[in-house]
Motif scaffolding. Structure first.
Motif, PDB file in Angstrom:
ATOM      1  N   ALA A   1     -15.798   5.328  26.864  1.00  0.00           N
ATOM      2  CA  ALA A   1     -16.481   5.675  25.617  1.00  0.00           C
ATOM      3  C   ALA A   1     -15.493   6.419  24.734  1.00  0.00           C
ATOM      4  CB  ALA A   1     -17.709   6.533  25.888  1.00  0.00           C
ATOM      5  N   ILE A   2     -15.096   5.798  23.616  1.00  0.00           N
ATOM      6  CA  ILE A   2     -14.123   6.448  22.737  1.00  0.00           C
ATOM      7  C   ILE A   2     -14.799   7.346  21.712  1.00  0.00           C
ATOM      8  CG2 ILE A   2     -12.439   4.605  23.063  1.00  0.00           C
ATOM      9  CD1 ILE A   2     -13.160   3.720  20.139  1.00  0.00           C
ATOM     10  N   ALA A   3     -16.102   7.196  21.531  1.00  0.00           N
ATOM     11  CA  ALA A   3     -16.855   8.071  20.619  1.00  0.00           C
ATOM     12  C   ALA A   3     -18.336   7.957  20.959  1.00  0.00           C
ATOM     13  CB  ALA A   3     -16.621   7.695  19.162  1.00  0.00           C
ATOM     14  N   THR A   4     -19.060   9.023  20.708  1.00  0.00           N
ATOM     15  CA  THR A   4     -20.511   9.042  20.883  1.00  0.00           C
ATOM     16  C   THR A   4     -21.111   9.827  19.723  1.00  0.00           C
ATOM     17  OG1 THR A   4     -20.293   9.067  23.296  1.00  0.00           O
ATOM     18  CG2 THR A   4     -22.434   9.676  22.393  1.00  0.00           C
ATOM     19  N   VAL A   5     -22.149   9.294  19.122  1.00  0.00           N
ATOM     20  CA  VAL A   5     -22.819   9.973  18.020  1.00  0.00           C
ATOM     21  C   VAL A   5     -24.316   9.984  18.298  1.00  0.00           C
ATOM     22  CG1 VAL A   5     -22.984   7.856  16.644  1.00  0.00           C
ATOM     23  CG2 VAL A   5     -23.049  10.069  15.494  1.00  0.00           C
ATOM     24  N   ASP A   6     -24.964  11.094  17.987  1.00  0.00           N
ATOM     25  CA  ASP A   6     -26.406  11.190  18.175  1.00  0.00           C
ATOM     26  C   ASP A   6     -27.113  10.276  17.185  1.00  0.00           C
ATOM     27  OD1 ASP A   6     -26.150  13.010  20.203  1.00  0.00           O
ATOM     28  OD2 ASP A   6     -26.642  14.769  18.989  1.00  0.00           O
ATOM     29  N   VAL A   7     -28.063   9.485  17.678  1.00  0.00           N
ATOM     30  CA  VAL A   7     -28.781   8.544  16.833  1.00  0.00           C
ATOM     31  C   VAL A   7     -30.254   8.542  17.201  1.00  0.00           C
ATOM     32  CG1 VAL A   7     -26.787   7.023  16.499  1.00  0.00           C
ATOM     33  CG2 VAL A   7     -28.344   6.598  18.416  1.00  0.00           C
ATOM     34  N   ASP A   8     -31.065   8.028  16.286  1.00  0.00           N
ATOM     35  CA  ASP A   8     -32.473   7.755  16.549  1.00  0.00           C
ATOM     36  C   ASP A   8     -32.571   6.259  16.829  1.00  0.00           C
ATOM     37  OD1 ASP A   8     -35.179   7.284  16.601  1.00  0.00           O
ATOM     38  OD2 ASP A   8     -35.588   8.076  14.600  1.00  0.00           O
ATOM     39  N   ALA A   9     -32.783   5.900  18.093  1.00  0.00           N
ATOM     40  CA  ALA A   9     -32.772   4.498  18.501  1.00  0.00           C
ATOM     41  C   ALA A   9     -34.166   3.881  18.543  1.00  0.00           C
ATOM     42  CB  ALA A   9     -32.103   4.354  19.863  1.00  0.00           C
ATOM     43  N   SER A  10     -35.146   4.522  17.927  1.00  0.00           N
ATOM     44  CA  SER A  10     -36.493   3.950  17.918  1.00  0.00           C
ATOM     45  C   SER A  10     -36.505   2.675  17.084  1.00  0.00           C
ATOM     46  CB  SER A  10     -37.495   4.954  17.356  1.00  0.00           C
ATOM     47  OG  SER A  10     -37.159   5.331  16.029  1.00  0.00           O
ATOM     48  N   GLY A  11     -37.419   1.769  17.409  1.00  0.00           N
ATOM     49  CA  GLY A  11     -37.474   0.496  16.699  1.00  0.00           C
ATOM     50  C   GLY A  11     -36.184  -0.264  16.897  1.00  0.00           C
ATOM     51  N   ASP A  12     -35.581  -0.710  15.799  1.00  0.00           N
ATOM     52  CA  ASP A  12     -34.284  -1.386  15.893  1.00  0.00           C
ATOM     53  C   ASP A  12     -33.163  -0.532  15.318  1.00  0.00           C
ATOM     54  OD1 ASP A  12     -34.893  -1.538  13.214  1.00  0.00           O
ATOM     55  OD2 ASP A  12     -34.751  -3.710  13.058  1.00  0.00           O
ATOM     56  N   GLY A  13     -33.371   0.782  15.269  1.00  0.00           N
ATOM     57  CA  GLY A  13     -32.353   1.680  14.755  1.00  0.00           C
ATOM     58  C   GLY A  13     -31.395   2.136  15.836  1.00  0.00           C
ATOM     59  N   GLY A  14     -30.488   3.031  15.462  1.00  0.00           N
ATOM     60  CA  GLY A  14     -29.522   3.580  16.401  1.00  0.00           C
ATOM     61  C   GLY A  14     -28.117   3.513  15.843  1.00  0.00           C
ATOM     62  N   LEU A  15     -27.151   3.228  16.704  1.00  0.00           N
ATOM     63  CA  LEU A  15     -25.780   2.964  16.264  1.00  0.00           C
ATOM     64  C   LEU A  15     -25.744   1.494  15.846  1.00  0.00           C
ATOM     65  CD1 LEU A  15     -22.810   3.488  15.832  1.00  0.00           C
ATOM     66  CD2 LEU A  15     -22.454   3.330  18.305  1.00  0.00           C
TER      67      LEU A  15
END
Length: 381
Positions: free
Chosen positions: A124-138
Motif C-alpha cells: 500500500a503506497i498510500a491510504t486515505v480515509d473515505v466514505d465507501a457507502s453506496g458506490d463512493g470511496g476512493l
C-alpha cells in the motif's frame, strides 16, 4: 531518475501511509464553486513541478522479475495474466512499468492504493480515509505528471459530506484541490486524468440526480478541467449531462478524450468535443458500462453486468463513426470487469466481483490482469 529501480523509487514513500482526511462542513449536495476557495490546506508541501509532460510514460519504468518456483497459497491465481489478487473492490488503476507487468490499483472501499505484481508482494503506497457507502470511496487516482521527482498522487474521493479531489504528498499529508462535488447514494463514480502538466481533467457522476448534471451551477455530471498548481482556481466546464459510473479514456496518439457513462437515456460512449459530448455509440438497455481504454486503433469499454468487454474501432477523420463492436466474454476468465487502463498495445483490467450485482467472487478476487485487445469489427456505416 528514469533509470531508478522500482524498490528504490518507492522507498521514498512509506509502505502504508494512513491519512486522516479532515472534512469540512461547508460542502453539500449542491455545493457551489466557491466551496473549494474556503477550504483550508491540509499539510504543507510544494507545488507540483511543471516539468516535461509525458502522458504515455508509466510512473515506474522498470520491470520486476519473478525468481524461483511459483509460490502456493489461497491468493495465487493460475491464470498467468493475473498480476494482482485478493483485493478489496477495485476502482482506478494505472500501469506501474512499461510492460504492464506491475500495477497501481485503488481499493474503492478501503481507500488504499496498492502496488502489485504477479506473485506479489503487494504494498500500500498510500491510504486515505473515505466514505465507501453506496458506490463512493476512493473513486480514482492519478500520479502527478512529474511523479518521478515529486511522488505526489491526486485522488478523487468520497467524504461524509461531498466528493472531492485531493493531493497526497509523499509524507501522507492531504491537500484539497477541488471540493463540493455533489455526493449521492449512487452516481459517485468518476475519473481523473492529466491532459497536460497544468491541466487535470475530472469527470464526475450525477450523484443520482440527472437535473444536477444539467445544472451549470452544480459540479455533478460534468467534465471539468482545473490547474492543480493554483489553490482556489475555479474549474472550467468542458461538458455536462453525464450520468453514473463515468470513465474517461484519453487517446494517447491523437490527444482526444473519450468518455463512457450510464445515463437516463442509456449507456453511451462519447467524444468530448467543443464543450459538449458527441455520442459515438449507445447501449439502450443500460447494461452498465464500467470502464474505458484506448489503443492505437481501438477503444475498449467494459460492461460489468454482462461480464464482457466491447471493442470498437477508433473513429478517424475518414471514418468519424464507430460500428457495432466485437465483444469478449469475461464471465469464465475474470467475471465482472470495472476500470481499464492502457499500456503499449494492451490494457490492464480490474475486476469488481465483490460488489457487482449478480456476481460470485472466486477465492482470488478481486484481481488485476493483463488483457490483449481483440480485433474490432472492420465495417463502419
Amino acid at each position: 531518475m528514469d533509470g531508478m529501480p522500482l524498490p528504490s523509487l518507492l522507498s521514498r514513500r512509506t509502505a502504508a501511509v494512513a491519512v486522516a482526511l479532515v472534512v469540512g462542513t461547508s460542502a453539500s449536495g449542491c455545493a457551489s464553486f466557491a466551496d473549494q476557495e474556503t477550504t483550508a490546506d491540509e499539510g504543507t508541501f510544494s507545488s507540483v513541478p511543471t516539468g516535461v509532460y509525458r502522458p504515455d510514460a508509466p510512473p515506474a519504468p522498470s520491470r520486476p522479475t519473478d525468481e524461483g518456483p511459483p509460490p502456493t497459497g489461497p491468493c495465487i491465481d493460475p491464470n498467468p495474466s493475473v498480476i494482482a489478487t485478493c483485493l478489496a473492490s477495485t476502482s482506478g488503476l494505472r500501469p506501474a512499468d512499461a510492460q504492464g507487468q506491475t500495477t497501481y490499483v485503488a481499493e474503492r472501499t478501503t481507500g488504499k492504493i496498492i502496488l502489485s505484481k504477479r506473485f506479489g508482494p503487494q504494498r500500500a503506497i498510500a491510504t486515505v480515509d473515505v466514505d465507501a457507502s453506496g458506490d463512493g470511496g476512493l473513486i480514482d487516482f492519478e500520479m502527478s505528471p512529474t511523479w518521478m521527482q515529486d511522488q505526489m498522487i491526486f485522488a478523487l474521493i468520497t467524504t461524509p459530506s461531498d466528493n472531492r479531489v485531493v493531493r497526497i504528498a509523499p509524507t501522507g499529508s492531504v491537500k484539497p484541490i477541488l471540493t463540493g462535488i455533489p455526493k449521492g447514494p449512487t452516481g459517485n463514480l468518476g475519473s481523473i486524468a492529466f491532459t497536460s502538466p497544468t491541466e487535470l481533467t475530472i469527470a464526475t457522476g450525477d450523484a443520482g440526480s440527472p437535473s444536477d448534471a444539467r445544472n451549470p451551477s452544480s459540479l455533478a455530471g460534468k467534465i471539468l478541467t482545473i490547474d492543480p498548481n493554483r489553490p482556489g482556481a475555479r474549474p472550467e466546464v468542458e461538458a455536462s449531462g453525464l450520468g453514473s459510473n463515468v470513465a474517461l479514456c484519453r487517446d494517447a496518439t491523437g490527444g482526444r478524450l473519450f468518455v463512457a457513462d450510464s445515463g437516463a437515456a442509456g449507456d453511451r460512449l462519447s467524444l468530448v468535443s467543443q464543450k459538449s459530448l458527441k455520442t459515438l455509440w449507445t447501449w439502450p438497455g443500460r447494461p452498465g458500462v464500467t470502464g474505458c481504454a484506448t489503443g492505437t486503433d481501438w477503444i475498449a469499454v467494459s460492461v460489468a453486468s454482462k461480464k464482457r468487454i466491447d471493442m470498437f474501432g477508433k473513429p478517424t477523420s475518414a471514418s468519424p463513426s464507430v460500428s457495432e463492436p466485437s465483444s469478449e466474454d469475461t464471465s469464465k476468465t475474470y467475471g465482472a470487469v470495472g476500470r481499464l487502463t492502457t499500456f503499449g498495445g494492451a490494457y490492464q483490467l480490474a475486476t469488481v466481483n465483490k460488489t457487482a450485482p449478480g456476481t460470485k467472487p472466486v477465492g482470488t478476487d478481486d484481481r488485476v490482469a493483463i488483457n490483449m485487445p481483440k480485433p474490432p469489427a472492420e465495417d463502419r456505416t
